[in-house]
Design a protein around this motif. Structure first.
Motif, short mmCIF file in Angstrom:
data_model
loop_
_atom_site.label_atom_id
_atom_site.label_comp_id
_atom_site.label_asym_id
_atom_site.label_seq_id
_atom_site.Cartn_x
_atom_site.Cartn_y
_atom_site.Cartn_z
N GLU A 65 59.60 43.38 115.08
CA GLU A 65 59.45 44.80 115.40
C GLU A 65 59.17 45.62 114.15
N ALA A 66 59.83 45.29 113.04
CA ALA A 66 59.60 45.99 111.78
C ALA A 66 58.18 45.75 111.29
N THR A 67 57.70 44.52 111.41
CA THR A 67 56.33 44.19 110.99
C THR A 67 55.32 44.95 111.82
N THR A 68 55.55 45.04 113.11
CA THR A 68 54.64 45.76 114.01
C THR A 68 54.62 47.24 113.66
N LYS A 69 55.76 47.82 113.38
CA LYS A 69 55.82 49.24 113.01
C LYS A 69 55.12 49.48 111.68
N ASP A 70 55.29 48.57 110.72
CA ASP A 70 54.62 48.68 109.43
C ASP A 70 53.09 48.64 109.61
N GLU A 71 52.61 47.78 110.47
CA GLU A 71 51.17 47.66 110.72
C GLU A 71 50.63 48.91 111.39
N GLU A 72 51.42 49.52 112.28
CA GLU A 72 50.99 50.75 112.96
C GLU A 72 50.87 51.89 111.98
N VAL A 73 51.75 51.96 110.98
CA VAL A 73 51.71 53.02 109.99
C VAL A 73 50.48 52.86 109.11
#
Length: 75
Positions: A65-73
């Motif tokens: 989930e953290a990786t996905t949020k980082d990619e969205e940013v």
């Protein structure tokens, strides 16, 4: 004088005097007792393994989930 206590074994809701059992029957009782102990130990170990796996799944999920949020940013 010490009094010997009679061991009573319950099988299928029926009580048996351990002294009245044959050697083969006593051996079967010992096997059953040992297997009960081993099954309880295995269940204890399985409980630990399940909790451990759940912890790793939670850590992995949080990481994904953290990786996905980082990619969205970044995008």
């Amino acid at each position: 004088m010490t009094e010997k206590k009679t061991q009573v074994i319950t099988i299928n809701d029926k009580e048996y005097n351990a002294d009245d059992l044959t050697n083969e029957q006593k051996l079967m009782v010992n096997h059953c007792t040992d297997l009960d102990r081993k099954m309880a130990s295995a269940q204890f170990n399985l409980d630990q393994l399940r909790v451990g796996k759940d912890a790793f799944v939670n850590i992995l999920t949080a990481s994904l989930e953290a990786t996905t949020k980082d990619e969205e940013v970044v995008n």
